[in-house]
Design a protein around this motif. Sequence first.
Motif, mmCIF file in Angstrom:
data_model
loop_
_atom_site.group_PDB
_atom_site.id
_atom_site.type_symbol
_atom_site.label_atom_id
_atom_site.label_comp_id
_atom_site.label_asym_id
_atom_site.label_seq_id
_atom_site.Cartn_x
_atom_site.Cartn_y
_atom_site.Cartn_z
ATOM 1 N N ARG A 190 0.841 -1.201 0.000
ATOM 2 C CA ARG A 190 0.000 0.000 0.000
ATOM 3 C C ARG A 190 0.874 1.248 0.000
ATOM 4 O O ARG A 190 0.806 2.096 0.883
ATOM 5 C CB ARG A 190 -0.974 -0.010 1.179
ATOM 6 C CG ARG A 190 -1.908 -1.218 1.174
ATOM 7 C CD ARG A 190 -2.885 -1.201 2.323
ATOM 8 N NE ARG A 190 -3.895 -0.175 2.150
ATOM 9 C CZ ARG A 190 -5.005 -0.307 1.404
ATOM 10 N NH1 ARG A 190 -5.236 -1.455 0.750
ATOM 11 N NH2 ARG A 190 -5.884 0.684 1.309
ATOM 12 N N ARG A 222 -1.202 5.331 -3.661
ATOM 13 C CA ARG A 222 -1.425 6.742 -3.967
ATOM 14 C C ARG A 222 -0.403 7.209 -5.008
ATOM 15 O O ARG A 222 0.772 6.858 -4.935
ATOM 16 C CB ARG A 222 -1.303 7.602 -2.714
ATOM 17 C CG ARG A 222 -2.367 7.321 -1.670
ATOM 18 C CD ARG A 222 -2.295 8.275 -0.500
ATOM 19 N NE ARG A 222 -0.995 8.231 0.176
ATOM 20 C CZ ARG A 222 -0.074 9.167 0.081
ATOM 21 N NH1 ARG A 222 -0.279 10.255 -0.666
ATOM 22 N NH2 ARG A 222 1.075 9.042 0.736
ATOM 23 N N SER A 276 4.372 10.378 2.353
ATOM 24 C CA SER A 276 4.098 9.957 3.722
ATOM 25 C C SER A 276 2.610 9.760 3.971
ATOM 26 O O SER A 276 1.760 10.278 3.244
ATOM 27 C CB SER A 276 4.631 10.998 4.707
ATOM 28 O OG SER A 276 3.786 12.139 4.736
ATOM 29 N N ASP A 277 2.310 9.045 5.038
ATOM 30 C CA ASP A 277 0.918 8.830 5.427
ATOM 31 C C ASP A 277 0.273 10.094 5.976
ATOM 32 O O ASP A 277 -0.948 10.138 6.150
ATOM 33 C CB ASP A 277 0.833 7.710 6.473
ATOM 34 C CG ASP A 277 1.093 6.342 5.866
ATOM 35 O OD1 ASP A 277 0.979 6.213 4.631
ATOM 36 O OD2 ASP A 277 1.417 5.402 6.622
ATOM 37 N N GLY A 315 -2.152 11.001 3.585
ATOM 38 C CA GLY A 315 -2.760 9.704 3.321
ATOM 39 C C GLY A 315 -3.985 9.704 2.436
ATOM 40 O O GLY A 315 -4.331 8.659 1.870
ATOM 41 N N ASN A 316 -4.673 10.830 2.295
ATOM 42 C CA ASN A 316 -5.839 10.865 1.407
ATOM 43 C C ASN A 316 -5.615 11.808 0.231
ATOM 44 O O ASN A 316 -6.572 12.266 -0.406
ATOM 45 C CB ASN A 316 -7.108 11.272 2.165
ATOM 46 C CG ASN A 316 -8.364 10.764 1.479
ATOM 47 O OD1 ASN A 316 -8.375 9.685 0.891
ATOM 48 N ND2 ASN A 316 -9.438 11.532 1.541
#
Length: 260
Positions: free
Chosen positions: A129, A174, A239-240, A243-244
């Motif tokens: 992911r 992503r 980076s998270d 995240g979106n």
Amino acid sequence: MKLDLNAKTAVVTGASRGIGLATVRTLIDEGVRVVGAARTITPELKESGAFSVSADLSTAEGVATLMEGAFAELGGIDLLVNNVGAGDAVQLAGFLDTDDAQWQGIFDLNLLSAVRVTRAALPSLIERRGAIVNVSSINTRLPAAGPVAYSAAKSALTSLSKSLSEEFGPQGVRVNTVSPGVVRTSIWSDPEGFGGKVAASAGVEHAAFIEQIPSAFNIASGRITEPREVAALIAFLLSDVAGNVTGADYVIDGGMVKTS
């Protein structure tokens, strides 16, 4: 802000100098294990702490060499930065002065390298992911008479990022784009590079040309971008913390592009 990238793995292309080298250094500072690829391994890349792979990424064979080395060193890939681009093939030339060989060479390096590296990395990125950042250019928004093939190749790369984000977002990957304006790299600062050619065509001494770029290009911040600033944006998007964020194109140009 903590990016929480410690113990992640990354592949960065075009890693020997400029934005690529700055990205390697930034990710390593964040605790990432990095494989950096470049045609020529510079002393700076050797000293960065990255595992370096010498490969011509404008060829399928070069991409295969990189990915074999990356998987052997890292085991798997969490993060990918497709930064390689520009290259010596970029000339200050308009459409009628750009022949088939130049078109092919520029697309091989600026677009197909990202296609091939991403295709090889995606199974691991899906499993983990992960995240991809493709480094494009404000040339996609400010097309000029030259270099026409470079602008077209970067436009295709930006479009590819959007398509990848749509296809692989549901699988947890992503994909975003960073589009720099003028950055203080050898492309501009080397008197023999693209910036030197632009200065010569304008009949201006190279050092004076570099000094005049912010005003000549109407850069709102009054200065050109530093490689580390682009690298910081890339690290954030990987980076998270972001995240979106996916399918986006982030311009970093000091306000050179005036339209939304």
